[in-house]
Design an enzyme around this catalytic site. Structure first.
Site, PDB file in Angstrom:
ATOM      1  N   ASP A 102      44.806  32.074  44.555  1.00 25.95           N
ATOM      2  CA  ASP A 102      44.842  33.024  43.698  1.00 25.95           C
ATOM      3  C   ASP A 102      43.243  34.092  44.733  1.00 25.95           C
ATOM      4  O   ASP A 102      42.767  33.011  45.623  1.00 25.95           O
ATOM      5  CB  ASP A 102      43.562  32.841  42.624  1.00 25.95           C
ATOM      6  CG  ASP A 102      44.289  33.940  41.625  1.00 25.95           C
ATOM      7  OD1 ASP A 102      44.013  34.917  41.526  1.00 25.95           O
ATOM      8  OD2 ASP A 102      44.203  33.408  40.176  1.00 25.95           O
ATOM      9  N   ASP A 210      44.903  38.773  42.406  1.00 27.12           N
ATOM     10  CA  ASP A 210      44.211  39.878  41.287  1.00 27.12           C
ATOM     11  C   ASP A 210      44.240  41.288  41.353  1.00 27.12           C
ATOM     12  O   ASP A 210      43.901  41.419  41.959  1.00 27.12           O
ATOM     13  CB  ASP A 210      42.874  39.007  41.201  1.00 27.12           C
ATOM     14  CG  ASP A 210      42.335  38.599  39.473  1.00 27.12           C
ATOM     15  OD1 ASP A 210      42.467  38.035  39.114  1.00 27.12           O
ATOM     16  OD2 ASP A 210      41.668  39.832  40.151  1.00 27.12           O
ATOM     17  N   GLU A 269      49.372  40.529  40.605  1.00 26.96           N
ATOM     18  CA  GLU A 269      48.756  41.072  39.217  1.00 26.96           C
ATOM     19  C   GLU A 269      48.473  42.326  39.509  1.00 26.96           C
ATOM     20  O   GLU A 269      47.758  43.206  39.493  1.00 26.96           O
ATOM     21  CB  GLU A 269      47.723  40.575  38.763  1.00 26.96           C
ATOM     22  CG  GLU A 269      47.591  40.691  37.589  1.00 26.96           C
ATOM     23  CD  GLU A 269      46.013  40.617  36.856  1.00 26.96           C
ATOM     24  OE1 GLU A 269      45.790  39.865  35.940  1.00 26.96           O
ATOM     25  OE2 GLU A 269      45.507  40.805  37.953  1.00 26.96           O
ATOM     26  N   HIS A 342      45.705  32.513  31.736  1.00 28.50           N
ATOM     27  CA  HIS A 342      44.602  32.208  31.069  1.00 28.50           C
ATOM     28  C   HIS A 342      44.179  33.606  31.106  1.00 28.50           C
ATOM     29  O   HIS A 342      42.684  33.408  30.866  1.00 28.50           O
ATOM     30  CB  HIS A 342      43.984  32.014  32.772  1.00 28.50           C
ATOM     31  CG  HIS A 342      43.885  32.550  33.575  1.00 28.50           C
ATOM     32  ND1 HIS A 342      44.809  33.811  34.518  1.00 28.50           N
ATOM     33  CD2 HIS A 342      42.563  33.374  34.042  1.00 28.50           C
ATOM     34  CE1 HIS A 342      44.457  34.277  34.882  1.00 28.50           C
ATOM     35  NE2 HIS A 342      43.203  34.362  35.367  1.00 28.50           N
ATOM     36  N   ASP A 343      44.370  34.276  30.956  1.00 28.99           N
ATOM     37  CA  ASP A 343      44.075  35.986  30.319  1.00 28.99           C
ATOM     38  C   ASP A 343      45.227  35.541  29.171  1.00 28.99           C
ATOM     39  O   ASP A 343      43.978  37.373  27.915  1.00 28.99           O
ATOM     40  CB  ASP A 343      44.313  37.100  31.436  1.00 28.99           C
ATOM     41  CG  ASP A 343      43.964  36.852  32.553  1.00 28.99           C
ATOM     42  OD1 ASP A 343      42.797  36.227  32.102  1.00 28.99           O
ATOM     43  OD2 ASP A 343      43.496  37.587  33.767  1.00 28.99           O
TER      44      ASP A 343
HETATM   45  O1  TEU Z   1      42.938  40.273  35.544  1.00 27.08           O
HETATM   46  C1  TEU Z   1      42.658  41.794  35.290  1.00 27.08           C
HETATM   47  C2  TEU Z   1      43.456  41.899  34.325  1.00 27.08           C
HETATM   48  O2  TEU Z   1      44.058  43.291  34.515  1.00 27.08           O
HETATM   49  C3  TEU Z   1      43.859  41.708  33.466  1.00 27.08           C
HETATM   50  O3  TEU Z   1      44.769  40.463  32.855  1.00 27.08           O
HETATM   51  C4  TEU Z   1      41.841  41.095  32.272  1.00 27.08           C
HETATM   52  O4  TEU Z   1      41.924  40.449  32.588  1.00 27.08           O
HETATM   53  C5  TEU Z   1      42.705  40.950  31.029  1.00 27.08           C
HETATM   54  O5  TEU Z   1      43.313  42.330  30.869  1.00 27.08           O
HETATM   55  C6  TEU Z   1      41.606  41.559  30.045  1.00 27.08           C
HETATM   56  O6  TEU Z   1      41.600  41.255  28.799  1.00 27.08           O
HETATM   57  C7  TEU Z   1      42.476  39.329  36.567  1.00 27.08           C
HETATM   58  C8  TEU Z   1      41.826  37.571  35.931  1.00 27.08           C
HETATM   59  O7  TEU Z   1      43.689  36.983  35.306  1.00 27.08           O
HETATM   60  C9  TEU Z   1      41.149  37.510  34.986  1.00 27.08           C
HETATM   61  O8  TEU Z   1      41.303  36.318  34.527  1.00 27.08           O
HETATM   62  C10 TEU Z   1      39.847  38.355  35.251  1.00 27.08           C
HETATM   63  O9  TEU Z   1      38.617  38.253  34.760  1.00 27.08           O
HETATM   64  C11 TEU Z   1      39.642  39.877  36.289  1.00 27.08           C
HETATM   65  O10 TEU Z   1      40.613  39.498  37.287  1.00 27.08           O
HETATM   66  C12 TEU Z   1      38.604  39.620  37.049  1.00 27.08           C
HETATM   67  O11 TEU Z   1      38.780  39.851  38.619  1.00 27.08           O
END
Ligand code: TEU
Length: 567
Positions: A102, A210, A269, A342-343
């Site tokens: 990541d 990310d 992402e 994980h989200d």
């Molecule tokens: O996620 C970024 C993001 O925009 C979304 O997936 C967001 O976390 C989600 O919609 C919230 O409901 C990334 C990571 O995957 C996430 O785990 C982190 O919390 C986020 O960035 C911040 O770094």
């Protein structure tokens, strides 16, 4: 550099996402670690995946489980040592797999040295590494409405936090402990590229970037007219795919990858990316990202109030969306395929039936996803059909977003029971509970007290049980992965949606040369007669056994048929 005269190596690869915190603990502290991952590499090799993606293991105060990095070149002691990291990497390579990391570079942790310098005084050389702005004209700092604009943070509250000693606000799209880096600064960009090169030189095989489409902001920072959660404005039009994002990504690719051989993988992402933007990002001739995670399909159950405003998914909408992405990136660009990470809540609970038809619906979704054109991503535990944790008490939650949502919405007068009911379906913690390896206490994940409770169904749903069962989700995933490795039509064949308006059947074909596959899934708990043109063909994989030929589809039945001979 890429050789564009032939398909890239990852066109027939399958990626497995590890959330290290919850994968395997070896020290008994209740938190997964690098040594734990090493002990499970044979399991991953047996599954057949090609690439591992590690969620962040860098030094971090862990306020967002590592997506808040305080030192990009150090492994957090909670996960192990530098030597264990290098050992993990070489053990992965020894098994013929690759490993990507990541890369959290839209923001750092507020504990990062650069932010500490930035916050120390207005004159500090690092002040400009983050976004600092004066209060709105006519307002005094910290009074209501004084924020430089009305953008809401994705994790609740304003996207700006006031700093009294230097009398300015700083920007954070995520929590206030995750200040956004100022990508308009050449110094910031060069430092990020140097860090990326350092990791590549250490031997890793690429990155999952990310929130990479957030790195360029509209420097005017205008107010947004779009409501966001009732109180704040939705700033995303001004920071999603912002004015310089492609320039930055191309610069990054030149700085980090131009001089390397082509066996790396870069996946971005990109919340909110459209098909058109995805084509720009992943067109190989533009030398940006190899593929990206788009969110359209996982946002289909969001109501007007956003992710917490949950509604049922309409199968036709899902077909329309997936079809648009398949068609849109057919000529140029490449899809990454995922349902869980994980989200997101666990997809068998979200889109399937995780009780009576857990095996069938887990394998149906896997079939529909893995048989598309693109690179499939498996999130740890989905290969055994892990279900939502569905916690019932707020003290069971750990996720910053979930805890903020609970605090904000109950403060606004929502009934706590209603909020808990929503969290039980939507919270990111549903997917973050420990990997369920066995039915013993601790689920084979830890001998200590896990940092977050195990999913309550671990005694019944775990690797040991699944592998011993006559109907094994793990074995089904193995077969899906094998098909992608062995059949070029699965990797690169053309995609055609069939019966677009059928309310419960999801069907499409894949074609390459003379070979044609039909993929059909019954997205319902009821039997369903197959249309005439979906009968016949030779079954090459199905979740109702090998010899299935009936014209009726059982509940959540999926079939992959060789229909090359049929017209
Ligand atoms: O996620 C970024 C993001 O925009 C979304 O997936 C967001 O976390 C989600 O919609 C919230 O409901 C990334 C990571 O995957 C996430 O785990 C982190 O919390 C986020 O960035 C911040 O770094």
């Amino acid at each position: 550099m890429r050789d564009l005269s032939r398909p890239a190596w990852w066109t027939n690869a399958v990626v497995y996402q590890i959330y290290p915190r919850s994968f395997q603990d070896t020290t008994g502290d209740g938190i997964g670690d690098l040594s734990g991952i090493i002990t499970r590499l044979d399991y991953l090799q047996e599954l057949g995946v090609d690439v591992l993606w590690l969620s962040p293991i860098h030094q971090s105060p862990q306020r967002d489980n590592g997506y808040d990095i305080s030192n990009y070149r150090r492994v957090d002691a909670v996960f192990g040592t530098e030597e264990e990291f290098d050992q993990l990497l070489s053990e992965v390579h020894a098994r013929g797999m690759k490993m990507i990391m990541d890369l959290v570079i839209n923001h750092t942790s507020s504990d990062h040295e650069a932010f500490k310098r930035s916050i120390s005084s207005r004159d500090n050389i690092s002040r400009d590494s983050y976004y600092w702005r004066d209060p709105r004209r006519g307002f005094r700092g910290s009074e209501p409405g004084a924020e430089p604009n009305n953008w809401g943070s994705l994790f609740g509250g304003s996207a700006w936090t006031w700093h009294e000693p230097t009398r300015q606000y700083y920007l954070h799209i995520f929590s206030r402990h995750q200040p956004d880096l100022n990508w308009a600064s050449t110094r910031v960009r060069n430092r990020v590229y140097a860090m990326m090169n350092w990791w590549m030189d250490r031997g890793i095989d690429g990155f999952r970037m990310d929130a990479v489409n957030f790195i360029s902001k509209d420097q005017r920072f205008p107010d947004s007219m779009i409501q966001f959660g009732g109180v704040w404005g939705d700033g995303s039009p001004f920071f999603t795919s912002g004015p310089r994002v492609h320039e930055f990504v191309q610069e990054m690719m030149r700085a980090v990858f131009a001089h390397r051989s082509e066996d790396y993988l870069v996946v971005g992402e990109t919340t909110g990316a459209t098909v058109e933007e995805a084509r720009l990002f992943t067109d190989p001739y533009r030398n940006e990202l190899d593929m990206l995670f788009q969110f359209e399909h996982v946002n289909l159950d969001h109501g007007p109030g956003g992710k917490w405003d949950r509604r049922p998914v309409n199968l036709r909408d899902l077909k329309t969306s997936w079809n648009r992405w398949q068609r849109g990136l057919a000529e140029r660009g490449w899809n990454s395929l995922y349902l869980s990470n994980h989200d997101q809540p666990r997809h068998v609970s979200r889109y399937g039936n995780d009780e009576e038809f857990r095996y069938e619906s887990a394998t149906l979704w896997a079939t529909l996803l893995h048989m598309q054109r693109g690179t499939p991503f498996i999130y740890q535990g989905e290969e055994i059909g892990m279900t939502n944790a569905g916690f019932t008490g707020i003290d069971e939650y750990r996720d910053v977003e979930s805890l903020n949502y609970y605090a904000d919405s109950t403060a606004r007068g929502m009934d706590p029971e209603t909020v808990l009911e929503i969290l039980g379906h939507v919270s990111r913690d549903n997917a973050r509970t420990p990997m369920q390896w066995t039915s013993e206490p601790g689920g084979g994940f830890t001998k200590g007290v896990p940092w977050i409770g195990l999913g309550p169904r671990y005694p019944e749903i775990n690797v040991e049980q699944d592998q011993a069962a006559p109907k094994s989700i793990f074995r089904y995933y193995q077969q899906l992965i094998r098909l992608r490795h062995e059949l070029p039509v699965v990797a690169t064949g053309d995609f055609q949606l069939m019966h677009a308006n059928h309310p419960t059947l999801f069907a499409f074909s894949r074609a390459l040369g003379e070979t044609r596959l039909g993929v059909i899934g019954n997205f319902s708990g009821l039997e369903q007669a197959a249309p005439d043109d979906l009968q016949g063909g030779e079954l090459i994989l199905g979740n109702y056994g090998e010899k299935r030929q009936t014209a009726v589809f059982g509940p959540w039945e999926a079939r992959v048929l060789d229909i090359s001979g049929l017209s």
